[in-house]
Design an enzyme around this catalytic site. Sequence first.
Site, short mmCIF file in Angstrom:
data_model
loop_
_atom_site.label_atom_id
_atom_site.label_comp_id
_atom_site.label_asym_id
_atom_site.label_seq_id
_atom_site.Cartn_x
_atom_site.Cartn_y
_atom_site.Cartn_z
N ASN A 166 65.80 35.65 -4.40
CA ASN A 166 66.88 36.65 -4.43
C ASN A 166 67.19 37.33 -3.10
O ASN A 166 68.34 37.73 -2.88
CB ASN A 166 66.63 37.69 -5.54
CG ASN A 166 65.25 38.31 -5.46
OD1 ASN A 166 64.37 37.80 -4.75
ND2 ASN A 166 65.04 39.39 -6.17
N GLU A 264 53.56 39.98 -6.65
CA GLU A 264 54.71 40.86 -6.93
C GLU A 264 55.53 40.15 -7.98
O GLU A 264 56.23 39.17 -7.67
CB GLU A 264 55.56 41.05 -5.66
CG GLU A 264 54.94 41.92 -4.62
CD GLU A 264 55.09 43.40 -4.93
OE1 GLU A 264 55.81 43.75 -5.89
OE2 GLU A 264 54.48 44.21 -4.22
N CYS A 300 63.77 42.04 -9.40
CA CYS A 300 62.61 42.47 -10.17
C CYS A 300 62.72 43.93 -10.54
O CYS A 300 62.22 44.37 -11.55
CB CYS A 300 61.35 42.26 -9.34
SG CYS A 300 61.39 43.15 -7.77
N GLU A 475 53.21 46.27 -1.57
CA GLU A 475 53.93 45.83 -0.37
C GLU A 475 54.77 46.99 0.17
O GLU A 475 54.76 48.09 -0.38
CB GLU A 475 54.81 44.62 -0.71
CG GLU A 475 53.94 43.45 -1.17
CD GLU A 475 54.65 42.11 -1.27
OE1 GLU A 475 55.89 42.08 -1.33
OE2 GLU A 475 53.95 41.08 -1.31
P1 NAD Z 1 59.44 31.61 -9.82
O1 NAD Z 1 58.16 32.22 -10.24
O2 NAD Z 1 60.05 30.57 -10.66
O3 NAD Z 1 59.30 30.98 -8.35
C1 NAD Z 1 58.84 31.75 -7.26
C2 NAD Z 1 58.24 30.82 -6.21
O4 NAD Z 1 57.10 30.16 -6.76
C3 NAD Z 1 59.19 29.71 -5.74
O5 NAD Z 1 59.03 29.56 -4.36
C4 NAD Z 1 58.67 28.50 -6.50
O6 NAD Z 1 58.98 27.28 -5.89
C5 NAD Z 1 57.18 28.76 -6.50
N1 NAD Z 1 56.41 28.07 -7.54
C6 NAD Z 1 56.84 27.61 -8.74
N2 NAD Z 1 55.80 27.07 -9.43
C7 NAD Z 1 54.70 27.18 -8.64
C8 NAD Z 1 53.33 26.86 -8.82
N3 NAD Z 1 52.86 26.28 -9.94
N4 NAD Z 1 52.47 27.15 -7.82
C9 NAD Z 1 52.90 27.76 -6.69
N5 NAD Z 1 54.19 28.10 -6.47
C10 NAD Z 1 55.08 27.83 -7.44
O7 NAD Z 1 60.44 32.84 -9.61
P2 NAD Z 1 61.99 32.82 -9.21
O8 NAD Z 1 62.76 32.29 -10.36
O9 NAD Z 1 62.16 32.21 -7.86
O10 NAD Z 1 62.25 34.39 -9.05
C11 NAD Z 1 62.44 35.24 -10.12
C12 NAD Z 1 61.18 35.99 -10.49
O11 NAD Z 1 60.63 36.63 -9.34
C13 NAD Z 1 61.47 37.11 -11.47
O12 NAD Z 1 60.48 37.15 -12.45
C14 NAD Z 1 61.41 38.35 -10.61
O13 NAD Z 1 61.14 39.54 -11.29
C15 NAD Z 1 60.35 38.00 -9.63
N6 NAD Z 1 60.47 38.82 -8.41
C16 NAD Z 1 59.55 39.82 -8.20
C17 NAD Z 1 59.68 40.66 -7.09
C18 NAD Z 1 58.72 41.80 -6.85
O14 NAD Z 1 58.70 42.33 -5.73
N7 NAD Z 1 57.95 42.24 -7.83
C19 NAD Z 1 60.73 40.45 -6.20
C20 NAD Z 1 61.63 39.41 -6.45
C21 NAD Z 1 61.49 38.60 -7.55
#
Ligand code: NAD
Length: 495
Positions: A166, A264, A300, A475
């Site tokens: 995002n 996070e 998030c 963070e």
């Molecule tokens: P996601 O969990 O699908 O992917 C995040 C990252 O993890 C990507 O780079 C992806 O390629 C990688 N990934 C996927 N499977 C993996 C595995 N098995 N091992 C290691 N890496 C892997 O999330 P998304 O769809 O990219 O983002 C949305 C999510 O992120 C939402 O749940 C959102 O709330 C969260 N988010 C949290 C914060 C925060 O600061 N708390 C900030 C932004 C987004």
Amino acid sequence: MSTVTQAEDRGDAWEPPSDRWLLRIDGRSVASRSGDYYRTFDPATGAEAATVADAGAGDVGAAFESGDRAAHEWRSSSLEERAEVIREWAGRIEQHGEELARLDSYDSGNPLSAMRADVRLATRMLHVQAGLALGMRGEVIANGSRSLHYTLRQPFGVVGRIVAYNHPLLYATTRVAPAILAGNAVILKPAPQTPLTSLRFAELVDDLTPRGLFNVLTGRGAELGQSLVEHRQIRRLSFIGSVVVGRKIQAAAAASGVKTVTLELGGKNPLIVLPDADIGAAADAAFRGMNLTSVQGQSCGSTSRILVHGSVAHDFREALVRRLESVRLGHPFDPSADMGPLISHEHRESVRRALATAQAEGAVMSWQGTGPVKGEGYFEPPALLESVRPDMAIARTEIFGPVLSMTTFSTEAEALQIANGLDYALAASVWTEDLRTAHRLARDIEAGYVWVNDVAEHYPGLPFGGWKDSGVGREESADEIISYTQEKAVSVRLE
Ligand code: NAD
């Protein structure tokens, strides 16, 4: 009603970069070992966009070796030198701000105006982080005078950094700098959908540090992230993403060694409106808290769970809908549009499924914006669901999209029970004019961050992170820099 502008109305001509995008390892742009590539998609049109190197476990090994060499050199640098480098990162971002903002907007579908704001935020935040790093210190422990006892804060070596889609540039800069400031090398894995600014930024700052201090690996699937997590010698991992993947990372990290992992993760954040609240301000916050005009609700921190006292629900709802109606969907480069498309076709489908399930369970979609009227982009207008009961899926599941759900309550205790009733516990926003109510709720809400008569703002220096399933670690603060160090106690016998 919100409306949709078309892709051809993008406002000005900008040619997306057409070259192949290579990995950044050891200060060079290199193809993946397999020679494979994958394609990203332009969320605004659905057309194929960039061709990006598809890395695997072999590339993780190469990036680790390079990072390890660089980290050995970097760990002897002074905090002042490190801070100077991070300030220079900010300078490079400023110099290339427009290019980086356009790349982010093209990749993510977020409005260009929002990605320009991310560029400004990244530069500001890097300066703050450089300042915070200079405060990093160990302790002297006064346990008798026969020995001198002190602690050292030392880097881990090579850090694996995995992030979501995002805010691509923000994550590639402000969420990498703390590890570098603490004396580590970093291997960054951006989200598969949004790799471009990470690759470009690493190239822009490469001459400032030992070669390989900042490596970027791109890849299409989960395997790359998994290889990074499972690398035996990468003992510090930090992750921004979903709860599901966060839990997989904890498990995979534990299976491959004893590792320090910070997470996070997602949120289903309540915004609580008490009967004495300034209703206009609260409705405005409910709108801003959704981050619709920056990331289409894909945040998030979005306050997607509105809990409003029954006595003010009608007035609040009217004021909120007036705000929602001002939203104009359109191409991310169209200066008159304030909301772009979602990240992918699949994600839009999951948002639509969530809306359908909510209605099947009895929620009422009392308002929805219009569009898209034509075109292939992944546009999804905002929607407001009312009559949402706390047990419905829509009230319990993170949608990560432009969907607001509204639940009414009649007592403060009931509001608190609903707010705390989920495994998510990232953030919350409370609206009241009463000092005691404000502090009581701030005390009792289970969340890592509580805004009172405020929402969405991230104030530099304040720790951001979740409780419960929303994460581990903090963070955006001095704690983040320290989290990239290992503590060592030293006792020196003087007599
Ligand atoms: P996601 O969990 O699908 O992917 C995040 C990252 O993890 C990507 O780079 C992806 O390629 C990688 N990934 C996927 N499977 C993996 C595995 N098995 N091992 C290691 N890496 C892997 O999330 P998304 O769809 O990219 O983002 C949305 C999510 O992120 C939402 O749940 C959102 O709330 C969260 N988010 C949290 C914060 C925060 O600061 N708390 C900030 C932004 C987004």
